[in-house]
Design a protein around this motif. Structure first.
Motif, PDB file in Angstrom:
ATOM      1  N   TYR A  14       0.895  -1.162   0.000  1.00 51.77           N
ATOM      2  CA  TYR A  14       0.000   0.000   0.000  1.00 51.77           C
ATOM      3  C   TYR A  14       0.930   1.208   0.000  1.00 51.77           C
ATOM      4  CZ  TYR A  14      -3.428  -3.367   1.872  1.00 51.77           C
ATOM      5  OH  TYR A  14      -4.243  -4.447   2.071  1.00 51.77           O
ATOM      6  N   ASN A  39      -1.903  -9.716  14.171  1.00 47.03           N
ATOM      7  CA  ASN A  39      -2.529  -8.559  13.535  1.00 47.03           C
ATOM      8  C   ASN A  39      -1.560  -7.881  12.597  1.00 47.03           C
ATOM      9  OD1 ASN A  39      -5.179  -7.967  14.291  1.00 47.03           O
ATOM     10  ND2 ASN A  39      -4.478  -7.499  16.374  1.00 47.03           N
ATOM     11  N   GLY A  40      -2.020  -7.553  11.394  1.00 42.63           N
ATOM     12  CA  GLY A  40      -1.174  -6.793  10.483  1.00 42.63           C
ATOM     13  C   GLY A  40      -0.106  -7.603   9.772  1.00 42.63           C
ATOM     14  N   ALA A  41      -0.172  -8.928   9.890  1.00 44.92           N
ATOM     15  CA  ALA A  41       0.869  -9.764   9.273  1.00 44.92           C
ATOM     16  C   ALA A  41       0.761  -9.807   7.749  1.00 44.92           C
ATOM     17  CB  ALA A  41       0.800 -11.183   9.834  1.00 44.92           C
ATOM     18  N   GLY A  42      -0.410  -9.449   7.230  1.00 46.89           N
ATOM     19  CA  GLY A  42      -0.575  -9.450   5.771  1.00 46.89           C
ATOM     20  C   GLY A  42      -1.543 -10.509   5.257  1.00 46.89           C
ATOM     21  N   LYS A  43      -2.279 -11.117   6.161  1.00 49.24           N
ATOM     22  CA  LYS A  43      -3.166 -12.225   5.769  1.00 49.24           C
ATOM     23  C   LYS A  43      -4.354 -11.725   4.931  1.00 49.24           C
ATOM     24  CE  LYS A  43      -3.974 -13.260  10.096  1.00 49.24           C
ATOM     25  NZ  LYS A  43      -3.327 -12.073  10.704  1.00 49.24           N
ATOM     26  N   SER A  44      -5.007 -10.669   5.421  1.00 49.05           N
ATOM     27  CA  SER A  44      -6.171 -10.150   4.676  1.00 49.05           C
ATOM     28  C   SER A  44      -5.739  -9.599   3.329  1.00 49.05           C
ATOM     29  CB  SER A  44      -6.863  -9.034   5.457  1.00 49.05           C
ATOM     30  OG  SER A  44      -7.308  -9.514   6.698  1.00 49.05           O
ATOM     31  N   THR A  45      -4.590  -8.954   3.303  1.00 56.01           N
ATOM     32  CA  THR A  45      -4.072  -8.400   2.047  1.00 56.01           C
ATOM     33  C   THR A  45      -3.863  -9.513   1.025  1.00 56.01           C
ATOM     34  OG1 THR A  45      -3.001  -6.621   3.281  1.00 56.01           O
ATOM     35  CG2 THR A  45      -2.185  -7.041   1.055  1.00 56.01           C
ATOM     36  N   GLU A  86     -13.296  -9.928   6.002  1.00 51.85           N
ATOM     37  CA  GLU A  86     -13.215  -9.672   7.439  1.00 51.85           C
ATOM     38  C   GLU A  86     -14.314  -8.671   7.828  1.00 51.85           C
ATOM     39  OE1 GLU A  86      -9.361  -8.212   8.358  1.00 51.85           O
ATOM     40  OE2 GLU A  86      -9.625  -8.460  10.515  1.00 51.85           O
ATOM     41  N   GLU A 163     -11.173 -14.434   8.869  1.00 52.83           N
ATOM     42  CA  GLU A 163     -11.529 -14.325  10.297  1.00 52.83           C
ATOM     43  C   GLU A 163     -12.986 -14.684  10.591  1.00 52.83           C
ATOM     44  OE1 GLU A 163      -9.368 -13.541  12.655  1.00 52.83           O
ATOM     45  OE2 GLU A 163      -7.795 -12.314  11.715  1.00 52.83           O
TER      46      GLU A 163
HETATM   47  P1  ATP Z   1      -5.545  -8.289  10.595  1.00 51.37           P
HETATM   48  O1  ATP Z   1      -5.985  -9.606  11.078  1.00 51.37           O
HETATM   49  O2  ATP Z   1      -5.293  -7.294  11.664  1.00 51.37           O
HETATM   50  O3  ATP Z   1      -6.380  -7.741   9.469  1.00 51.37           O
HETATM   51  P2  ATP Z   1      -3.697  -9.128   8.598  1.00 51.37           P
HETATM   52  O4  ATP Z   1      -2.664 -10.156   8.785  1.00 51.37           O
HETATM   53  O5  ATP Z   1      -4.902  -9.510   7.829  1.00 51.37           O
HETATM   54  O6  ATP Z   1      -4.093  -8.531   9.989  1.00 51.37           O
HETATM   55  P3  ATP Z   1      -3.426  -6.960   6.739  1.00 51.37           P
HETATM   56  O7  ATP Z   1      -4.781  -6.417   7.048  1.00 51.37           O
HETATM   57  O8  ATP Z   1      -3.242  -7.665   5.477  1.00 51.37           O
HETATM   58  O9  ATP Z   1      -2.952  -7.906   7.920  1.00 51.37           O
HETATM   59  O10 ATP Z   1      -2.384  -5.765   6.865  1.00 51.37           O
HETATM   60  C1  ATP Z   1      -1.008  -5.885   6.537  1.00 51.37           C
HETATM   61  C2  ATP Z   1      -0.326  -4.530   6.642  1.00 51.37           C
HETATM   62  O11 ATP Z   1      -0.856  -3.651   5.653  1.00 51.37           O
HETATM   63  C3  ATP Z   1      -0.515  -3.826   7.971  1.00 51.37           C
HETATM   64  O12 ATP Z   1       0.669  -3.151   8.289  1.00 51.37           O
HETATM   65  C4  ATP Z   1      -1.635  -2.856   7.701  1.00 51.37           C
HETATM   66  O13 ATP Z   1      -1.562  -1.737   8.543  1.00 51.37           O
HETATM   67  C5  ATP Z   1      -1.386  -2.481   6.258  1.00 51.37           C
HETATM   68  N1  ATP Z   1      -2.645  -2.154   5.555  1.00 51.37           N
HETATM   69  C6  ATP Z   1      -3.760  -2.933   5.434  1.00 51.37           C
HETATM   70  N2  ATP Z   1      -4.699  -2.322   4.686  1.00 51.37           N
HETATM   71  C7  ATP Z   1      -4.189  -1.119   4.321  1.00 51.37           C
HETATM   72  C8  ATP Z   1      -4.667  -0.019   3.530  1.00 51.37           C
HETATM   73  N3  ATP Z   1      -5.876  -0.047   2.961  1.00 51.37           N
HETATM   74  N4  ATP Z   1      -3.849   1.049   3.402  1.00 51.37           N
HETATM   75  C9  ATP Z   1      -2.623   1.094   3.959  1.00 51.37           C
HETATM   76  N5  ATP Z   1      -2.109   0.080   4.700  1.00 51.37           N
HETATM   77  C10 ATP Z   1      -2.872  -1.001   4.892  1.00 51.37           C
END
Ligand code: ATP
Length: 237
Positions: A14, A39-45, A86, A163
């Motif tokens: 991002y 949290n924030g590991a990158g799974k949702s991305t 999510e 999730e």
């Molecule tokens: P969670 O369970 O908290 O969602 P996750 O493992 O799914 O965690 P992601 O949501 O993929 O993690 O986020 C990965 C990184 O990307 C984090 O540092 C988050 O802050 C950042 N991030 C996620 N979405 C955006 C966005 N729309 N814009 C900027 N940064 C983002």
């Protein structure tokens, strides 16, 4: 076994934030595969990139042997990849039935749609009982069931669940995980993202630990569950 989904060398950012770094994993047909991590590991991305909502910086994603990395989201959905995001995201002002029909919007087989709707109501009887009520009136657990049901209505080959246990009571969580197992039994392949590592790994054929955008460990679910490093980092033991 054949690979249904193959993610290789995936990197997603991002702007300046590198959320996913060189992630690779495989989902074999018929399996439940989970991505666990903080949290924030990158799974949702990762899931958003697979479903075409984000474009990767580099890497490839193949589904049934063909690259989908450049396809738009609706084409990926039509190819058989459904995503329950999510935070549930059901349409609060629409009824249960209307939410489910939206999940089937790209299908034309009316009788198939009706029988899949019946199947959702069998899995989640509360949705059937309240099918004419607005989704916004439902509890968190019921909205989660509806979000999963809606994703099922596209008749996916691969169902991605982000999730599904978030914010749910232990009993409701158990119901959701039992349902995931049942869906696998009915032939759906599942890619699961979970913070509830214990329940997810116990259920999964294969698990991947994602940490700071990278996969650090992988293995059969029960094996990861027994791994000291996983126990320390994610199970608090
Ligand atoms: P969670 O369970 O908290 O969602 P996750 O493992 O799914 O965690 P992601 O949501 O993929 O993690 O986020 C990965 C990184 O990307 C984090 O540092 C988050 O802050 C950042 N991030 C996620 N979405 C955006 C966005 N729309 N814009 C900027 N940064 C983002």
């Amino acid at each position: 076994m054949t690979a249904l989904l193959e993610v290789s060398g995936l990197s997603v950012a991002y702007g300046a934030i590198e959320a996913v770094r060189n992630v690779s994993f495989v989902v074999e047909e018929g399996q439940i595969v989970c991505l666990i991590g903080a949290n924030g590991a990158g799974k949702s991305t990762t899931l958003r990139t697979i479903s075409g909502l984000l474009r990767p910086r580099s890497g490839d994603i193949t589904f049934q042997g063909r690259s989908i990395v450049k396809e738009p989201a609706h084409v990926i959905l039509n190819r058989g990849v459904a995503h329950s995001p999510e935070g549930r995201r059901v349409f609060a002002r629409m009824t249960v039935e209307e939410n489910l029909l939206l999940g089937a919007y790209s299908r034309k087989d009316e009788s198939g749609i009706q029988s899949d709707m019946k199947r959702v109501y069998e899995l989640f009887p509360v949705l059937g009982q309240r099918r004419t009520q607005k989704a916004g009136l439902f509890s968190g657990g019921e909205q989660q069931m509806l979000a999963i049901g809606r994703a099922m209505m596209s008749k996916p080959k691969l169902l991605m669940l982000d999730e599904p246990s978030m914010g749910l009571s232990p009993i409701m969580t158990q119901l959701i995980f039992d349902t995931i197992k049942e869906l696998q039994g009915q032939g759906t392949t599942i890619l699961l993202v979970e913070q509830n590592a214990l329940a997810a790994l116990a259920l999964s054929d294969r698990g991947y630990v994602v940490d700071l955008g990278q996969t650090t460990l992988e293995g059969p679910g029960p094996e990861l569950l027994a791994d000291e490093r996983v126990r320390e980092a994610y199970l608090g033991t």
